[in-house]
Design a protein around this motif. Sequence first.
Motif, mmCIF file in Angstrom:
data_model
loop_
_atom_site.group_PDB
_atom_site.id
_atom_site.type_symbol
_atom_site.label_atom_id
_atom_site.label_comp_id
_atom_site.label_asym_id
_atom_site.label_seq_id
_atom_site.Cartn_x
_atom_site.Cartn_y
_atom_site.Cartn_z
ATOM 1 N N GLU A 9 -27.157 1.511 -41.730
ATOM 2 C CA GLU A 9 -26.604 0.532 -40.800
ATOM 3 C C GLU A 9 -27.135 0.721 -39.380
ATOM 4 O O GLU A 9 -27.520 -0.247 -38.714
ATOM 5 N N THR A 10 -27.163 1.954 -38.883
ATOM 6 C CA THR A 10 -27.648 2.184 -37.519
ATOM 7 C C THR A 10 -29.137 1.900 -37.416
ATOM 8 O O THR A 10 -29.594 1.270 -36.452
ATOM 9 N N ALA A 11 -29.913 2.355 -38.409
ATOM 10 C CA ALA A 11 -31.348 2.070 -38.412
ATOM 11 C C ALA A 11 -31.592 0.566 -38.452
ATOM 12 O O ALA A 11 -32.494 0.053 -37.779
ATOM 13 N N ARG A 12 -30.781 -0.163 -39.223
ATOM 14 C CA ARG A 12 -30.919 -1.626 -39.303
ATOM 15 C C ARG A 12 -30.677 -2.275 -37.943
ATOM 16 O O ARG A 12 -31.445 -3.148 -37.513
ATOM 17 N N LYS A 13 -29.639 -1.826 -37.243
ATOM 18 C CA LYS A 13 -29.341 -2.394 -35.927
ATOM 19 C C LYS A 13 -30.474 -2.130 -34.939
ATOM 20 O O LYS A 13 -30.824 -3.005 -34.133
ATOM 21 N N LEU A 14 -31.021 -0.929 -34.982
ATOM 22 C CA LEU A 14 -32.115 -0.593 -34.070
ATOM 23 C C LEU A 14 -33.348 -1.440 -34.355
ATOM 24 O O LEU A 14 -34.008 -1.931 -33.432
ATOM 25 N N MET A 15 -33.661 -1.628 -35.638
ATOM 26 C CA MET A 15 -34.837 -2.418 -35.969
ATOM 27 C C MET A 15 -34.644 -3.887 -35.626
ATOM 28 O O MET A 15 -35.570 -4.552 -35.156
#
Length: 270
Positions: free
Chosen positions: A104-110
């Motif tokens: 989830e956090t990686a998705r938001k950053l990307m």
Amino acid sequence: MLAGGAQDGHHVSMSTRRFLAESLAPVVDFIYPPRCPACGDSVGEQGGLCHACWDELVIPSEPNCRLCQRPFGENGPQHGAICAPCLADPPVHDGISAGTLYGETARKLMLALKHGRRIALAPMLASMIAARIPEIEARQGRIIVPVPLHRQRLWQRGYNQAALLGRQLEKLGHGKLVVDALVRTRPTQSLGGLGAKARKKVLAGAIALNPKAKPQLDGADVLLVDDVLTSGATSSTCVKVLKRAGARTVRIVCFARVLEEAKDLSRRAA
């Protein structure tokens, strides 16, 4: 004398920019209080993540597969062994280095980098990629190549996020960026939900070599940069094109990798 003067001028320019950045930082922070780019909470400095979001990032652990960096877990094979999927279907690439596993956090950053125009995130994301690239690999003469966007998508977005990450990897000393080594000859549909044969059909002829880049690729070790690695179909197509052009090795590097079955075998970032 002229060269020395240019070097001194460059040094002064860099020092001046650093001084201005440090001097203006309090003003910028006052007008735009630093916020975590993933959740919006207050953080200590611009571009940083809050502790909670750092804890949510899943870093691929060791021991892992020598070819694809798939984590084995504590009770698995020794570090440097080859995983079952790679033994069953040997990859065309020469390794994968992922900064994080997709969550989830990686998705938001990307999404913030890719669609939210938060290009200031590129240095942080690239530094996480760089931390996963094996130190034993030679950097001298290495070429950095981003996965290309079709010109329509590039015009719409205004930039190629993979190229932004590649530029930062160049600044970190991981090679020379050749931003236009590969080109998209036509737009392609999303590969999500497609089977292997359908993905192959969609990508057939869609990625080609820029002939001007061939002399630089001949015999070179290449870092192929992508933002998120999912099925690997696009990156594998790029690897094949680069190797046909004469590249000696091609390592795929990305910020996030979709590898659901490996999340429980990976350590979380501290």
